[in-house]
Design a protein around this motif. Structure first.
Motif, PDB file in Angstrom:
ATOM      1  N   GLU A 136      -4.767  -2.475   1.037  1.00 30.24           N
ATOM      2  CA  GLU A 136      -5.955  -3.105   0.465  1.00 30.24           C
ATOM      3  C   GLU A 136      -7.209  -2.304   0.793  1.00 30.24           C
ATOM      4  O   GLU A 136      -8.047  -2.050  -0.070  1.00 30.24           O
ATOM      5  N   ILE A 137      -7.345  -1.882   2.030  1.00 29.72           N
ATOM      6  CA  ILE A 137      -8.532  -1.127   2.453  1.00 29.72           C
ATOM      7  C   ILE A 137      -8.564   0.262   1.813  1.00 29.72           C
ATOM      8  O   ILE A 137      -9.612   0.725   1.376  1.00 29.72           O
ATOM      9  N   TRP A 138      -7.403   0.929   1.759  1.00 30.31           N
ATOM     10  CA  TRP A 138      -7.338   2.268   1.179  1.00 30.31           C
ATOM     11  C   TRP A 138      -7.346   2.230  -0.343  1.00 30.31           C
ATOM     12  O   TRP A 138      -7.399   3.268  -0.988  1.00 30.31           O
ATOM     13  N   GLN A 139      -7.230   1.052  -0.937  1.00 31.19           N
ATOM     14  CA  GLN A 139      -7.187   0.871  -2.387  1.00 31.19           C
ATOM     15  C   GLN A 139      -6.044   1.656  -3.024  1.00 31.19           C
ATOM     16  O   GLN A 139      -6.221   2.401  -3.985  1.00 31.19           O
ATOM     17  N   VAL A 140      -4.857   1.494  -2.447  1.00 33.35           N
ATOM     18  CA  VAL A 140      -3.637   2.058  -2.995  1.00 33.35           C
ATOM     19  C   VAL A 140      -2.703   0.906  -3.339  1.00 33.35           C
ATOM     20  O   VAL A 140      -2.909  -0.227  -2.902  1.00 33.35           O
ATOM     21  N   LEU A 141      -1.673   1.178  -4.132  1.00 36.20           N
ATOM     22  CA  LEU A 141      -0.756   0.119  -4.538  1.00 36.20           C
ATOM     23  C   LEU A 141       0.093  -0.392  -3.377  1.00 36.20           C
ATOM     24  O   LEU A 141       0.343  -1.586  -3.256  1.00 36.20           O
ATOM     25  N   GLU A 142       0.548   0.541  -2.513  1.00 36.50           N
ATOM     26  CA  GLU A 142       1.421   0.151  -1.406  1.00 36.50           C
ATOM     27  C   GLU A 142       1.411   1.219  -0.317  1.00 36.50           C
ATOM     28  O   GLU A 142       1.312   2.410  -0.611  1.00 36.50           O
ATOM     29  N   VAL A 143       1.516   0.774   0.906  1.00 36.66           N
ATOM     30  CA  VAL A 143       1.751   1.674   2.031  1.00 36.66           C
ATOM     31  C   VAL A 143       3.175   1.378   2.479  1.00 36.66           C
ATOM     32  O   VAL A 143       3.451   0.326   3.050  1.00 36.66           O
ATOM     33  N   ASP A 155      -4.827  11.629  -1.383  1.00 33.41           N
ATOM     34  CA  ASP A 155      -5.277  12.348  -2.574  1.00 33.41           C
ATOM     35  C   ASP A 155      -6.177  11.414  -3.393  1.00 33.41           C
ATOM     36  O   ASP A 155      -5.722  10.362  -3.843  1.00 33.41           O
ATOM     37  N   PRO A 156      -7.439  11.773  -3.611  1.00 34.16           N
ATOM     38  CA  PRO A 156      -8.328  10.884  -4.350  1.00 34.16           C
ATOM     39  C   PRO A 156      -8.007  10.817  -5.849  1.00 34.16           C
ATOM     40  O   PRO A 156      -8.412   9.890  -6.525  1.00 34.16           O
ATOM     41  N   TYR A 157      -7.282  11.803  -6.375  1.00 34.75           N
ATOM     42  CA  TYR A 157      -6.936  11.844  -7.799  1.00 34.75           C
ATOM     43  C   TYR A 157      -5.441  12.104  -7.966  1.00 34.75           C
ATOM     44  O   TYR A 157      -5.029  13.179  -8.403  1.00 34.75           O
ATOM     45  N   LYS A 176      -4.435  13.581  20.587  1.00 37.03           N
ATOM     46  CA  LYS A 176      -3.905  14.633  19.729  1.00 37.03           C
ATOM     47  C   LYS A 176      -2.582  14.136  19.175  1.00 37.03           C
ATOM     48  O   LYS A 176      -1.824  13.493  19.894  1.00 37.03           O
ATOM     49  N   GLY A 177      -2.303  14.421  17.917  1.00 35.90           N
ATOM     50  CA  GLY A 177      -1.037  13.950  17.392  1.00 35.90           C
ATOM     51  C   GLY A 177      -0.803  14.288  15.945  1.00 35.90           C
ATOM     52  O   GLY A 177      -1.479  15.129  15.353  1.00 35.90           O
ATOM     53  N   ARG A 178       0.179  13.586  15.374  1.00 35.05           N
ATOM     54  CA  ARG A 178       0.567  13.773  13.980  1.00 35.05           C
ATOM     55  C   ARG A 178       0.764  12.395  13.373  1.00 35.05           C
ATOM     56  O   ARG A 178       1.438  11.548  13.943  1.00 35.05           O
ATOM     57  N   VAL A 179       0.164  12.189  12.206  1.00 36.81           N
ATOM     58  CA  VAL A 179       0.339  10.934  11.480  1.00 36.81           C
ATOM     59  C   VAL A 179       1.154  11.221  10.222  1.00 36.81           C
ATOM     60  O   VAL A 179       0.934  12.233   9.545  1.00 36.81           O
ATOM     61  N   GLU A 180       2.121  10.346   9.949  1.00 38.21           N
ATOM     62  CA  GLU A 180       2.944  10.456   8.750  1.00 38.21           C
ATOM     63  C   GLU A 180       2.912   9.120   8.027  1.00 38.21           C
ATOM     64  O   GLU A 180       2.972   8.062   8.662  1.00 38.21           O
ATOM     65  N   ALA A 181       2.811   9.182   6.714  1.00 37.81           N
ATOM     66  CA  ALA A 181       2.779   7.954   5.925  1.00 37.81           C
ATOM     67  C   ALA A 181       3.358   8.215   4.546  1.00 37.81           C
ATOM     68  O   ALA A 181       3.343   9.343   4.051  1.00 37.81           O
ATOM     69  N   GLU A 182       3.884   7.154   3.958  1.00 34.08           N
ATOM     70  CA  GLU A 182       4.327   7.174   2.566  1.00 34.08           C
ATOM     71  C   GLU A 182       3.528   6.106   1.849  1.00 34.08           C
ATOM     72  O   GLU A 182       3.523   4.947   2.266  1.00 34.08           O
ATOM     73  N   ILE A 183       2.836   6.519   0.785  1.00 34.47           N
ATOM     74  CA  ILE A 183       2.010   5.562   0.044  1.00 34.47           C
ATOM     75  C   ILE A 183       2.333   5.654  -1.440  1.00 34.47           C
ATOM     76  O   ILE A 183       2.880   6.654  -1.913  1.00 34.47           O
ATOM     77  N   VAL A 184       1.982   4.600  -2.161  1.00 27.99           N
ATOM     78  CA  VAL A 184       2.127   4.571  -3.617  1.00 27.99           C
ATOM     79  C   VAL A 184       0.739   4.333  -4.193  1.00 27.99           C
ATOM     80  O   VAL A 184       0.063   3.378  -3.818  1.00 27.99           O
ATOM     81  N   GLN A 185       0.325   5.244  -5.088  1.00 24.39           N
ATOM     82  CA  GLN A 185      -0.984   5.159  -5.728  1.00 24.39           C
ATOM     83  C   GLN A 185      -0.797   5.068  -7.236  1.00 24.39           C
ATOM     84  O   GLN A 185       0.285   5.359  -7.754  1.00 24.39           O
ATOM     85  N   ALA A 186      -1.840   4.707  -7.930  1.00 22.02           N
ATOM     86  CA  ALA A 186      -1.813   4.691  -9.386  1.00 22.02           C
ATOM     87  C   ALA A 186      -2.258   6.063  -9.895  1.00 22.02           C
ATOM     88  O   ALA A 186      -3.268   6.601  -9.445  1.00 22.02           O
ATOM     89  N   CYS A 187      -1.507   6.611 -10.843  1.00 23.86           N
ATOM     90  CA  CYS A 187      -1.854   7.890 -11.462  1.00 23.86           C
ATOM     91  C   CYS A 187      -3.206   7.743 -12.153  1.00 23.86           C
ATOM     92  O   CYS A 187      -3.463   6.739 -12.827  1.00 23.86           O
ATOM     93  N   VAL A 188      -4.085   8.724 -11.997  1.00 20.32           N
ATOM     94  CA  VAL A 188      -5.421   8.635 -12.587  1.00 20.32           C
ATOM     95  C   VAL A 188      -5.395   8.748 -14.109  1.00 20.32           C
ATOM     96  O   VAL A 188      -6.356   8.360 -14.761  1.00 20.32           O
ATOM     97  N   LEU A 189      -4.299   9.235 -14.683  1.00 24.22           N
ATOM     98  CA  LEU A 189      -4.219   9.373 -16.134  1.00 24.22           C
ATOM     99  C   LEU A 189      -3.410   8.262 -16.788  1.00 24.22           C
ATOM    100  O   LEU A 189      -3.813   7.718 -17.809  1.00 24.22           O
ATOM    101  N   THR A 190      -2.256   7.915 -16.203  1.00 21.17           N
ATOM    102  CA  THR A 190      -1.359   6.947 -16.846  1.00 21.17           C
ATOM    103  C   THR A 190      -1.337   5.594 -16.148  1.00 21.17           C
ATOM    104  O   THR A 190      -0.781   4.648 -16.690  1.00 21.17           O
TER     105      THR A 190
END
Length: 188
Positions: free
Chosen positions: A43-50, A151-153, A70-84
């Motif tokens: 909701e905060i990142w305005q993506v479809l799903e984390v 990715d913003p786009y 110090k570290g490494r962050v890994e995530a899988e997110i689902v976003q809406a395509c900016v075109l479709t």
């Protein structure tokens, strides 16, 4: 990063660490977001799903009273395509480093020889982050660095925007000039 959207004032992904428990030897902490935290982050990142968010973090003392995260962050997110607007899956895999110092610490100030100008290296290390009390929230730092890697786009693979043609400066347009009506107008 403060989250003003949360009515309780608690960030969506929080992992508080007592500064007094951190030694000079690095301590490894592994954290991951649960279902509620991933939903709030989406909701905060305005993506479809984390789908997932996890990090491996090394905590150690920095100078006298600071903390190095110090570290490494890994995530899988689902976003809406900016075109479709179709779902696009993305992976975040980012290294990060942040220094925390107590509020009012001399280590947080940038000392410049010439007070009129301050030069910051965009590729250099970030300025230390100040914390109040005896606790830092590494969950907030993790979510900040993950958010910066989104990715913003996002674009679905193989999709291109070909309907739009950029006009050149010399190309004549069939549209009338909106200022044409003003060309004969004269000031009295």
């Amino acid at each position: 990063m403060k989250n003003d959207n949360n009515s309780a004032g608690k960030p969506p992904f929080s992992y508080p660490v007592k500064v007094g428990n951190i030694s000079a030897n690095a301590v490894t902490v592994k954290v991951s977001a649960d279902d509620r935290e991933r939903k709030d982050l989406a909701e905060i990142w305005q993506v479809l799903e984390v789908k997932s968010l996890q990090a491996e973090v090394y905590l150690s003392r920095w100078k006298k009273d600071g903390v190095r995260v110090k570290g490494r962050v890994e995530a899988e997110i689902v976003q809406a395509c900016v075109l479709t607007l179709e779902p696009v899956e993305s992976r975040i895999n980012e290294d990060f480093e942040q220094i925390f110092v107590p509020e009012g610490s001399k280590l947080a100030r940038v000392v410049a020889k010439d007070a009129a100008e301050m030069v910051l290296d965009p590729d250099g290390p970030d300025l230390p982050e100040e914390f109040a009390g005896d606790t830092i929230d590494i969950g907030e730092a993790i979510t900040e660095f993950a958010a910066l890697a989104i990715d913003p786009y996002p674009r679905k693979q193989g999709v291109e925007f070909s309907d739009h043609i950029e006009s050149t400066a010399d190309a004549k347009s069939d549209r009338p000039n909106p200022f044409a009506a003003l060309k004969d107008w004269k000031k009295d």
